[in-house]
Each structure stands twice: as C-alpha cells, then as structure tokens.
Design an enzyme around this catalytic site. Structure first.
Site, short mmCIF file in Angstrom:
data_model
loop_
_atom_site.label_atom_id
_atom_site.label_comp_id
_atom_site.label_asym_id
_atom_site.label_seq_id
_atom_site.Cartn_x
_atom_site.Cartn_y
_atom_site.Cartn_z
N GLU A 47 0.88 -1.20 -0.16
CA GLU A 47 0.02 0.14 0.06
C GLU A 47 1.00 1.25 0.13
O GLU A 47 1.81 1.22 0.60
CB GLU A 47 -0.84 -0.24 1.37
N CYS A 244 -6.77 1.20 2.45
CA CYS A 244 -7.46 2.32 2.49
C CYS A 244 -7.29 3.29 1.10
O CYS A 244 -8.60 3.89 0.78
CB CYS A 244 -7.40 3.24 3.64
N ASN A 378 -12.17 -3.00 0.07
CA ASN A 378 -11.07 -3.22 0.98
C ASN A 378 -11.91 -3.47 2.38
O ASN A 378 -12.47 -4.55 2.64
CB ASN A 378 -10.20 -1.88 1.14
N GLU A 379 -11.67 -2.72 3.43
CA GLU A 379 -12.49 -2.78 4.62
C GLU A 379 -13.83 -2.40 4.70
O GLU A 379 -14.05 -1.44 5.19
CB GLU A 379 -11.56 -2.16 5.82
#
Ligand code: AHR
Length: 664
Positions: A47, A244, A378-379
């Site tokens: 990331e 993120c 993602n989350e």
C-alpha cells in the site's frame, strides 16, 4: 524492558536420548501428508502508505515532477523569472513551468527540487535526468544546466554533478542526460538553471530523475534494494494497491487503476489519503503520481514470482471517514465501477486485440499476466457492502467464471460486522474472505486455534492485513515478530482453509511514516528488514507443500492452549523431500522438545537436518538502519544417524525455530 531471562541454552540437538520429565514430545506423522499448502499461502501486501510508492519503491527522485500538486510549486524552490502555465502537452497534467531570462546578465532563473526528504544519490552511480521541453519563442536554441547540488555544503562547489541540455525545438520533446555524482549524498537537491545565450525562454514539463540502476533495469523503475527485499521474500501472492487508498477519503481520490496506466507523463496526480489521516503525523506533500501503476504492479508480481492480486473500489469511499451514504456510489450507478473491474481483468489477461489487452501490449507486455484473483473493496462493512459486491460477483462470474473473487470481513478480527459479513460472503459465494487484524500480544497469543473450527465448506481465508501491535509498544520489536510467528503456526496447520496471508503494512520511510510497525524500513540510501520480515521469509522459504498431522504430549496441536508458550506446525515438502517443523517458544524458559517422526517407511530415513533460528536477547528491539543485522536468522546443520526417528532439541526462550529434515 522484558528480557528473555530463562536458561539460554545454546540449542543442542542430541539424538535418541531418553525423555526428561519436562520434555514436550511432538509426534510428526511424516508419512501422512495432509492438506495442500497453496502456493499463494504467504505473500506481500503493498500500500502507498508511509511513502511506500512515491519516495519509496518507485525510484523517481523528483517530487511534483509535473507541477500538478495543488500548490503548483510545492517541492520546488524557484528563483528569477519562473511562471507556471497550464496549456502543456499532457492533457491530464496540463501544468508546466516557463523559465524566462531574468532581465540581467548577472541574475539567474531556475528552480531546485527537494526530492522526498532530499534526493539520495550514490557516488559513482548514474542518474538519468529527463524533461519535456520546448522553446516558446520558437527561434534559436535554448539551454539549461542541470545539477545535483548539496546546498548545505561548506565546500567550494554546491554541484555534485552537472550537465547541459540544448533545447532546439518549438515542439515539445523529451530531452535526457545522465548525471554521475562523484560522492554520495543522502540529501541532495536537483537544480535547473536557464543558460540560454540569447535570452531564449524554455518551457519544462515532467522533470524526472531516476537511478539508471533500477530493479531489472526498467526506466520507469523501482528502487533496487526495496524490490530485491520483496523478491527475497519469495512471496506467493502480491496484493496491491492498498488498503484504504483503494477506497479514498472520497470517491474522487480512490485509487483508479485506469488513471495509473498508459504513458507516465499523462497519468494524473492523485491525493494520497495518508497525508492527512493522522493529524499527529501530517504530510501535506504526500501525493500519488501513479508512476507506480497497475502495469508496474503486474510486472513486479511476475518478476518476483507472485500471483498478482489487485483490489478495486466497490463504490464505497472509506467508511471510517464517511458516515453519509451520499459519499458512496448509489447502487443504481455502479455500472462504471463494475466495468472497471471487468476491464482490469481484460487489461491483465485479454488478447492484444482487445482494448485493454492492447494497452498492456503497447506498454510492453503482450503476453497476459495470468491474473487469477481480484479483490472487491477493502475494509467495507454494513449491508451497503454485500449489496454492491453482489453486482460485481454476478458480472465477473458471467464474463470470467475462472477468476477468484475476494470479499471483505470488515476492519475487525471479530465482532458484530465480522459476524455479519462472513455469512454474507458465503451467501454471495466469494472464493476468499479478507480478514484484517492489527492486534496486541494477548490476541496473538490467544488466537493460535482461530481457524481450527472454521466452516470448511464456505469461502477460504485470506488473512490480508495483520501485525502484532504491542500494547504501549507500537514500534517494531522482536517480541511482536515472535508472536506473529507463533500465530502463523495456526495459519499453517489450517492451510486447507487459509489460502493466503499477508503482513501489513509493507514499507515505511523513516522520515515519513504514518503507521507502524511495518515490515521494511528505509531512508533515502538504505533499507532494513525487520524481525517480522525474517519471520515472513522463514515461512515462505519453508512453507512446504502439505500439512503434516502433529501432536504434542499425546494431543493434537490445536494452538488453543497456547501450548504453554509453545506453538508448532509441521509440513512436508514433497518437491524437496523435506519434513519441516516450525516451533515458537514464547515463554520465558528454555524448552526441551522431542521430535518423533512416525509413519516413515522402513527404507525411508531422515538423512540430515538443519535448524534456522530467529531470536533476540532483548524482545523490545529490532533491526534498524544503523544496525540492520541485530536480529537475523541463524542456520546450522547437523547429522542424523541412520534409522533415527527421534530428535531432541532445546529451544531457547523467545525463539522461533524452523527444523528441516531431509527424507530419503
Ligand atoms: O495497513 C494500513 C491500513 O490498515 C490499511 O490501509 C487498511 O486496510 C487498514 O485499516
């Protein structure tokens, strides 16, 4: 500071000794290879956080090379007659600078670039400077002097290296020269002077400086030491581009893969959400040039032998940062996002005659990248996630039935959302579910049996982000790495359901981090592999092909009881003919282990053994740039007598050990 105070017995291997009262007996069923360990089992997750891409792995040394930062000259210091204009040759990066005569022969026009925390250069190495330029007045010849300078030097000269470029056309063209500084300097700057003789102005755009010696020699390349660290991990899977940043603080700033491909000059700038995520570590100059884009990610995956695993936005902006549903794409408007996912698969795998496969070929890779996995979101959490994911699943299944889809179980390792999302992922029949856990010591010690009771009929597990965050010790230190190693024995024993695991985050610049601990730290010149790195590497190097049944003191090893501070797993590597036992001693005392190998055929022998140990006298420290080898694996080999089936070992406190036995 806790020290491992127990008896530090130099690890000895004494075969065929009787068991002592305190000895823990491990029985390894060496003749019963069980679940297959996926080639993807241990991998890396990239990331762009902590300056991992621009300023890190991406070897570009110039910050704000296209003058597209919101403050157009951020990272630059201009002098004389410099103006910023916006009708440049690259549609998505329209800004450039015009350098005009200063109006006096003894005054100068030019600009310095500060790089990322300075520009690190090595004496004797070559650096390729390139710039797009033209003569706005269209006549004569213009020229610029390009220098690498040390503005803090008390020497006679600021310049470490210099060269001159003649600009000879009123059309935009790329010009290049190579600079070779004689001395090393971690904090140099790039200086560009207007040197035109007859007052010609010069326009400059996409000002770039790369080491010539990049990973695999690519021009739009990667920093060699950092890419090498990834290659040395021998990762099975490479997840990118985040995290993120896939989601963005708002949809506009999500990672949009289509903006990250094609000529680098025309990849638009993106805001990096990590520049303002933590006000206590604020980096207002943190942007994404997209120079390290999806083509480069796929290429890197191929070059390090890892399965590429791209993750795309599911139309939800970061849910930590947006409570209002209007921040997200409405269900009815998701078509473009779904199409982006389909097009990505075409970009990776499509024929060169397709639109996106054709672009891949044009960029230099006509052969497909062989994409097998894609992550959607993602989350994410709440019902808004599965209802969006469902649209992606339907479209991908229809167009690409063989692609494996990865869904999310949210940001937490347990709790309401986790409990809600797993059944939802099973209902949607995704292939793998991404779990994240940044947790303290107690969690890692208590989760050895986490996967023992998972439903074997549903999706498989991708432990996509994890790291032990010490309570009150959120920095890299050995004990955290040791607990990761201990926990990973549970991943390995459950390899029938755990198909991928990636530690996070991967990289951090020592002067620019937002999040720690991280696996690899670096400054402008050097990098350091942490103890967590070495744990990951020991798992990838000795991952084996099949799980072997294992008991401890007569009971199957489940990890449930933390094994009294002992964690273990056993695997067989059928390609190498090796039986491998991993053991982590998280306790304060040395442990005597008896490794008994059962199920070997009469004519089968363990012919030789090796042990690789990772340990530290001080659990609170880790490797640093200054001392990169404080904690490194230590390997020794030992002989085994023919026919021997029991090997006794001493495992020092606070030690992770891998025992490798050749079976012939
Ligand atoms: O790894 C850092 C961040 O942690 C990732 O971006 C995100 O997925 C998680 O919250």
């Amino acid at each position: 500071m806790r020290k491992f105070t127990g008896l530090l017995v130099g690890l000895t291997l004494v075969s065929a000794l009787p068991l002592y009262a305190q000895t823990d007996e491990f029985v390894i069923e060496a003749g019963k290879p069980g679940a297959r360990i996926q080639p993807t089992m241990y991998g890396v997750f990239f990331e762009d956080i902590n300056y991992a891409a621009d300023g890190g792995l991406y070897a570009e040394l110039v910050k704000n090379r296209s003058f597209e930062f919101p403050q157009r000259l951020m990272g630059w210091r201009s002098f004389g007659n410099v103006s910023v204009r916006d009708d440049g040759p690259f549609e998505r990066n329209p800004h450039y600078v015009r350098l005009c005569a200063s109006g006096h022969t003894h005054k100068h026009t030019g600009l310095d670039n500060e790089g990322f925390f300075g520009i690190g250069v090595k004496g004797g190495e070559e650096y390729r400077f390139s710039v797009w330029a033209r003569l706005p007045q269209g006549e004569g010849a213009g020229s610029i002097r390009v220098e690498l300078v040390d503005t803090r030097s008390d020497g006679e000269q600021h310049a470490l290296a210099s060269g001159t470029l003649t600009i000879d056309s009123q059309e935009w063209k790329q010009y290049r020269l190579v600079l070779t500084p004689e001395v090393t300097n971690p904090k140099a700057a790039l200086r560009i002077f207007l040197t035109s003789k007859e007052g010609q102005s010069v326009d400059l755009e996409h000002v770039s400086l790369f080491p010539v010696d990049t990973w695999q020699g690519h021009e739009n390349g990667l920093r060699k030491d950092l890419a090498q660290a990834l290659a040395d991990l021998k990762p099975g899977v490479f997840r990118f581009p985040g995290g993120c940043i896939v989601e963005g603080t708002d949809l506009e700033t999500r990672y949009d893969w289509k903006k990250s491909v094609g000529p680098v000059e025309n990849r638009p700038l993106n805001e990096n959400r990590w520049h303002y995520t933590f006000p206590h570590r604020f980096y207002p100059d943190y942007f994404q040039s997209y120079g390290l884009g999806f083509y480069e990610f796929f290429l890197l995956s191929e070059e390090i032998g890892a399965e590429p695993l791209p993750v795309v936005s599911c139309g939800l902006a970061c849910q930590f940062q947006n409570d209002d549903m209007s921040a997200h794409v409405a269900l009815g408007d998701l078509d473009g996002y779904v199409q982006d996912a389909l097009d990505l698969i075409e970009f990776a795998n499509g024929d060169v005659n397709t639109k996106w496969g054709g672009l891949r070929a044009q960029m230099g890779h006509p052969a497909p990248f062989g994409l097998e996995f894609i992550g959607i979101g993602n989350e994410q959490w709440g019902p808004e996630y599965p209802e969006r994911l469902a649209l992606f699943v339907a479209a991908i299944r229809k167009a690409y039935p063989d692609i494996k889809i990865i869904g999310s179980s949210g940001p937490n390792s347990e709790g309401e959302q986790f409990e809600y999302l797993w059944p939802e992922m099973a209902r949607l029949k995704v292939d793998l579910v991404d779990e994240h856990f940044y947790r303290p010591e107690s969690w890692f010690l208590g989760q050895g049996a986490r996967y023992d009771d998972y439903d074997r009929r549903g999706p498989k597990v991708f432990a996509g982000e994890y790291a032990c965050h010490g309570r009150g010790k959120k920095w890299n230190h050995f004990n955290a790495a040791l607990l990761e190693a201990a926990f990973m024995t549970g991943l390995e024993r459950n390899a029938d359901i755990v198909h991928m695991a990636t530690y996070a985050p991967l990289f951090a610049h020592v002067e620019g981090w937002q999040w720690r601990p991280d696996m690899i730290w670096f400054d402008n010149m050097n990098s350091v592999r942490t103890a967590s790195y070495h744990v990951q590497q020991l798992y990838t190097m000795y991952k084996g092909t099949n799980v072997l049944p294992l008991t401890m003191n007569g009971r199957p090893v489940t990890g449930a009881e933390g094994q009294n501070g002992l964690f273990a797993s056993a695997v067989y590597d059928k390609d190498r003919g090796e039986v491998i036992v991993k053991a982590a001693n998280t306790s304060d005392s040395a442990r005597s282990l008896s490794l008994r190998f059962e199920g070997l055929k009469k004519r089968e022998n363990l012919t030789s053994g090796r042990r690789v140990e990772l340990r530290s006298d001080d659990p609170d420290v880790d490797n640093t740039i200054e001392n990169p080898s404080a904690i490194v694996p230590c390997e020794t080999s030992f002989a085994i007598n023919e026919g021997e089936r029991v090997v006794n070992v001493e495992l020092a406190p606070g030690t992770f050990a891998v025992y490798i036995f050749e079976k012939r």
